[in-house]
Motif scaffolding. Structure first.
Motif, PDB file in Angstrom:
ATOM      1  N   THR A 132       0.860  -1.190   0.000  1.00  0.00           N
ATOM      2  CA  THR A 132       0.000   0.000   0.000  1.00  0.00           C
ATOM      3  C   THR A 132       0.893   1.236   0.000  1.00  0.00           C
ATOM      4  O   THR A 132       2.091   1.152   0.325  1.00  0.00           O
ATOM      5  N   ASP A 173       0.662   3.732   2.130  1.00  0.00           N
ATOM      6  CA  ASP A 173       1.045   3.990   3.521  1.00  0.00           C
ATOM      7  C   ASP A 173       2.219   3.118   3.950  1.00  0.00           C
ATOM      8  O   ASP A 173       3.158   3.592   4.590  1.00  0.00           O
ATOM      9  N   GLU A 174       2.166   1.842   3.606  1.00  0.00           N
ATOM     10  CA  GLU A 174       3.253   0.931   3.954  1.00  0.00           C
ATOM     11  C   GLU A 174       4.542   1.339   3.238  1.00  0.00           C
ATOM     12  O   GLU A 174       5.621   1.333   3.834  1.00  0.00           O
ATOM     13  N   ALA A 229       6.038   4.419   4.942  1.00  0.00           N
ATOM     14  CA  ALA A 229       6.651   4.047   6.226  1.00  0.00           C
ATOM     15  C   ALA A 229       7.985   3.337   5.983  1.00  0.00           C
ATOM     16  O   ALA A 229       8.986   3.631   6.652  1.00  0.00           O
TER      17      ALA A 229
END
Length: 84
Positions: free
Chosen positions: A39, A41-42, A45
């Motif tokens: 994703t 977001d992943e 991060a």
């Protein structure tokens, strides 16, 4: 390639994120960091963590960067085909 100290230090690390077969791949332009995630977001991060680890115990100026640089991201994605 060593940094040319005659050039001003950059305030941002530039990264490009592209989507490949359901995964997102992030690549930094100024430093040798590549990571991915399933994703956005992943991937973000993972990218932040990879950059922090890459610069850990290093002088950012050796990479042509200011102390505590920002992260500027470009997302490249394909547009969905128009349905007729």
């Amino acid at each position: 390639m060593p940094y040319d100290s005659d050039l001003p230090l950059q305030r941002n690390i530039n990264a490009l994120i592209r989507e490949y077969d359901g995964y997102f791949v992030a690549r930094c332009m100024e430093i040798s960091v590549v990571t991915d995630g399933s994703t956005l977001d992943e991937t973000l991060a993972n990218l932040r963590e990879a950059i922090e680890l890459h610069l850990e115990d290093e002088d950012p100026a050796e990479f042509g960067l200011v102390e505590n640089p920002g992260l500027q991201i470009t997302l490249q994605t394909a547009l969905a085909s128009a349905k007729t």
